[in-house]
Design a protein around this motif. Structure first.
Motif, PDB file in Angstrom:
ATOM      1  N   PHE A   7     -34.159   1.506   4.831  1.00 44.11           N
ATOM      2  CA  PHE A   7     -33.671   1.522   3.455  1.00 44.11           C
ATOM      3  C   PHE A   7     -34.073   2.869   2.895  1.00 44.11           C
ATOM      4  CE2 PHE A   7     -34.537   0.438  -1.139  1.00 44.11           C
ATOM      5  CZ  PHE A   7     -33.210   0.390  -1.503  1.00 44.11           C
ATOM      6  N   ALA A   8     -33.076   3.661   2.468  1.00 39.50           N
ATOM      7  CA  ALA A   8     -33.348   5.056   2.104  1.00 39.50           C
ATOM      8  C   ALA A   8     -32.841   5.377   0.700  1.00 39.50           C
ATOM      9  CB  ALA A   8     -32.701   5.988   3.124  1.00 39.50           C
ATOM     10  N   PRO A   9     -33.501   4.866  -0.339  1.00 34.18           N
ATOM     11  CA  PRO A   9     -33.060   5.130  -1.708  1.00 34.18           C
ATOM     12  C   PRO A   9     -33.461   6.529  -2.176  1.00 34.18           C
ATOM     13  CG  PRO A   9     -35.090   3.893  -1.749  1.00 34.18           C
ATOM     14  CD  PRO A   9     -34.704   4.031  -0.299  1.00 34.18           C
ATOM     15  N   SER A  10     -32.760   7.014  -3.170  1.00 34.13           N
ATOM     16  CA  SER A  10     -33.140   8.264  -3.831  1.00 34.13           C
ATOM     17  C   SER A  10     -34.042   7.935  -5.012  1.00 34.13           C
ATOM     18  CB  SER A  10     -31.895   9.000  -4.333  1.00 34.13           C
ATOM     19  OG  SER A  10     -31.049   9.334  -3.263  1.00 34.13           O
ATOM     20  N   PHE A  39     -38.934   2.201   5.268  1.00 34.61           N
ATOM     21  CA  PHE A  39     -38.720   2.647   3.891  1.00 34.61           C
ATOM     22  C   PHE A  39     -38.753   4.164   3.912  1.00 34.61           C
ATOM     23  CE2 PHE A  39     -41.074   3.093  -0.431  1.00 34.61           C
ATOM     24  CZ  PHE A  39     -39.908   3.493  -1.054  1.00 34.61           C
ATOM     25  N   ARG A  40     -37.615   4.773   3.587  1.00 36.72           N
ATOM     26  CA  ARG A  40     -37.486   6.229   3.676  1.00 36.72           C
ATOM     27  C   ARG A  40     -36.923   6.759   2.370  1.00 36.72           C
ATOM     28  NH1 ARG A  40     -33.713   7.213   8.228  1.00 36.72           N
ATOM     29  NH2 ARG A  40     -32.092   7.906   6.785  1.00 36.72           N
ATOM     30  N   LEU A  41     -37.595   7.712   1.778  1.00 42.08           N
ATOM     31  CA  LEU A  41     -37.147   8.269   0.502  1.00 42.08           C
ATOM     32  C   LEU A  41     -36.208   9.446   0.719  1.00 42.08           C
ATOM     33  CD1 LEU A  41     -40.432   8.179  -1.596  1.00 42.08           C
ATOM     34  CD2 LEU A  41     -38.357   6.843  -2.022  1.00 42.08           C
ATOM     35  N   ASP A  42     -35.009   9.325   0.195  1.00 41.32           N
ATOM     36  CA  ASP A  42     -34.029  10.414   0.218  1.00 41.32           C
ATOM     37  C   ASP A  42     -34.270  11.252  -1.035  1.00 41.32           C
ATOM     38  OD1 ASP A  42     -31.837  12.060   0.227  1.00 41.32           O
ATOM     39  OD2 ASP A  42     -30.354  10.469  -0.044  1.00 41.32           O
ATOM     40  N   ASP A  69     -42.541  -1.318   7.891  1.00 37.27           N
ATOM     41  CA  ASP A  69     -43.314  -0.974   9.079  1.00 37.27           C
ATOM     42  C   ASP A  69     -43.547   0.521   9.196  1.00 37.27           C
ATOM     43  OD1 ASP A  69     -43.260  -3.729  10.347  1.00 37.27           O
ATOM     44  OD2 ASP A  69     -41.114  -3.331  10.182  1.00 37.27           O
ATOM     45  N   ARG A  70     -42.613   1.305   8.639  1.00 38.06           N
ATOM     46  CA  ARG A  70     -42.711   2.767   8.706  1.00 38.06           C
ATOM     47  C   ARG A  70     -42.274   3.350   7.363  1.00 38.06           C
ATOM     48  NH1 ARG A  70     -39.267   4.644  13.783  1.00 38.06           N
ATOM     49  NH2 ARG A  70     -37.811   3.068  12.980  1.00 38.06           N
ATOM     50  N   PHE A  71     -42.808   4.531   7.053  1.00 37.09           N
ATOM     51  CA  PHE A  71     -42.446   5.209   5.804  1.00 37.09           C
ATOM     52  C   PHE A  71     -42.266   6.696   6.082  1.00 37.09           C
ATOM     53  CE2 PHE A  71     -43.766   7.856   2.212  1.00 37.09           C
ATOM     54  CZ  PHE A  71     -42.876   7.426   1.247  1.00 37.09           C
ATOM     55  N   LEU A 186     -26.481  15.433   6.335  1.00 37.92           N
ATOM     56  CA  LEU A 186     -27.250  15.958   7.465  1.00 37.92           C
ATOM     57  C   LEU A 186     -28.598  15.278   7.593  1.00 37.92           C
ATOM     58  CD1 LEU A 186     -27.759  17.994   9.753  1.00 37.92           C
ATOM     59  CD2 LEU A 186     -28.620  19.595   8.008  1.00 37.92           C
ATOM     60  N   THR A 187     -29.339  15.189   6.495  1.00 35.31           N
ATOM     61  CA  THR A 187     -30.706  14.684   6.587  1.00 35.31           C
ATOM     62  C   THR A 187     -30.752  13.250   7.085  1.00 35.31           C
ATOM     63  OG1 THR A 187     -30.699  14.017   4.256  1.00 35.31           O
ATOM     64  CG2 THR A 187     -31.500  16.236   4.758  1.00 35.31           C
ATOM     65  N   SER A 188     -29.822  12.433   6.630  1.00 35.80           N
ATOM     66  CA  SER A 188     -29.859  11.030   7.036  1.00 35.80           C
ATOM     67  C   SER A 188     -29.548  10.881   8.524  1.00 35.80           C
ATOM     68  CB  SER A 188     -28.890  10.201   6.205  1.00 35.80           C
ATOM     69  OG  SER A 188     -27.557  10.610   6.402  1.00 35.80           O
TER      70      SER A 188
END
Length: 452
Positions: A7-10, A39-42, A69-71, A186-188
């Motif tokens: 899940f990569a919200p801004s 959980f990944r922050l865009d 599990d990962r950030f 690109l980043t995603s």
């Protein structure tokens, strides 16, 4: 099946029900298959991203029970994106363009006027080294576009079925801005490959992005020699009750507002959003594990589901009615109910829509109440008949039977005046369980018309 989702919200605003629904779907899918949830922050939009919003998103996910599990945060990975970009440049898949936004806008208008799709004309590919040197000498800095290969793009979507795009119908996307910062496209892709994401679950507004990203996945894999294109699932977007689109600007539908202002329980919100737009009946669930067990993308329809606040609150009441005292005890104390016990909770929970509603009944049982007096003579007689001794859940029946025999009152004429005097309410929890909590002293004073 190996499953790794993200899940990569801004962090540019609070989570609303549309994007938190995506988080819920990812989490449940991973849990269903024993996979991992990232959980990944865009956060490469540095002008709009804030740490406050990042913290708020993490808080909302934690409140919902969507542990990760990962950030990772994209702003920590600029060096990695530059490496991937350099590899694409070397392979001839990333090329510099020098048009200004105004020039691109004019091109777009001209194409639309000619009834042509506004696809970039690749004029930058025709620039010579001398042309580029001249433009840079004028102070222009290039943005970089990914060169699509115009092959057909297909994938089998877990929600939408077989998808097909003609590469020639798509415009070469900008991957790097004039200031050198990489864009989401690109980043995603780089992140999804680096973190071995197997499934990308997101809204159907990303379908065209996916068509471009499929080729970008293939290009990065080709130049770096490892990785695999993920499987995709594009969910219909949730609309407001009137069919309007949702956004971070609709604060009333933010997760933060629902939990802090509306008193929504986390399990009510997850159960509602997990089943909204599916073939499953919308009903309360006992746990996230229960929701995960029944999760299946095959259950999702293609129509636009609409958010119904009334239905959410109906679920909220169901969740509270099933909640154990142990699950809410600390929260009741935090609401100011020192000394609260299970007997009180069991008495009032069938009548709660929000946990905060319990405060009203705590006041009825423990604090001063001004009774509503309809017939002072009737209440005086009822007071005379109040039982002595220890009160329990049989006291109400014994007492009202005696009052009925003495006054001839029955049904609503018997019960409503007593309820209004004892609680100052027309409706509420069953008095057979509430009366022992009020106690004889308070009951006697209220029947006498006194505040007690």
């Amino acid at each position: 099946m190996n499953v790794a989702v993200r899940f990569a919200p801004s962090p540019t605003g609070h989570l609303h029900i549309g994007n938190v629904r995506t988080a819920i779907m990812n989490w449940l899918f991973a849990a269903r298959h024993g996979g991992s949830f990232m959980f990944r922050l865009d956060d490469t939009d540095e002008e709009r991203s804030t740490q406050a919003f990042a913290d708020a998103i993490a808080e909302d996910l934690t409140w919902l029970g969507l542990t990760w599990d990962r950030f990772a945060r994209e702003s920590d990975r600029y060096v990695r994106y530059a490496e991937a970009a350099d590899a694409l440049k070397a392979a001839g898949r990333l090329y510099p363009c020098y048009e200004t936004p105004e020039e691109l806008g004019l091109k777009r208008k001209a194409m639309l006027a000619q009834h042509r799709p506004p696809i970039y004309d690749r004029s930058a590919l025709r620039l010579s080294d001398a042309d580029r040197a001249r433009l840079e000498g004028e102070g222009r800095r290039p943005h970089w576009r990914f060169k699509l290969n115009h092959a057909d793009i297909t994938w089998d979507d877990l929600v939408q079925g077989h998808k097909h795009f003609r590469g020639a119908d798509l415009s070469d996307p900008v991957l790097i801005r004039e200031d050198g910062r990489p864009l989401y496209t690109l980043t995603s892709v780089v992140d999804d490959l680096d973190f071995a994401i197997t499934h990308i679950v997101r809204g159907e507004d990303h379908v065209t992005n996916t068509a471009v990203q499929v080729q970008l996945f293939e290009a990065v894999i080709g130049v770096e020699g490892e990785g695999a294109v993920p499987t995709f699932a594009h969910l219909p977007l949730v609309a407001g009750s009137e069919g309007e689109g949702l956004s971070k600007r609709l604060g009333s539908l933010s997760v933060r507002s629902l939990r802090t202002e509306e008193g929504v329980e986390p399990l009510a919100l997850t159960a509602y959003l997990a089943r909204l737009g599916t073939s499953d009946a919308i009903a309360a669930a006992g746990s996230l594990a229960e929701l995960a067990e029944g999760f299946d993308f095959a259950k999702f329809g293609r129509g636009t589901p609409k958010f119904d606040a009334d239905e959410l609150m109906r679920l909220n009441a169901q969740v509270l009615h099933a909640a154990s005292f142990a699950a809410v005890a600390d929260r009741l104390v935090a609401l100011g109910m020192d000394g609260v016990d299970e007997a009180f909770w069991l008495a009032v929970r069938p009548n709660l829509s929000r946990l905060s509603d319990a405060k009203e009944w705590w006041a009825v049982t423990k604090q001063a109440v001004t009774p509503l007096v309809d017939d002072a003579g009737f209440l005086s007689k009822a007071a005379e008949l109040l039982p002595d001794g220890v009160w329990d859940d049989t006291t109400w029946g014994v007492w009202t039977k005696a009052v009925s025999a003495a006054t001839g009152a029955k049904g609503k004429g018997l019960f409503l005046p007593l309820r209004r005097a004892l609680t100052a309410h027309d409706h509420g929890p069953e008095l057979k369980t509430l009366l022992p909590l009020i106690g004889r002293e308070r009951a006697l004073a209220r029947l006498s018309g006194c505040t007690a």
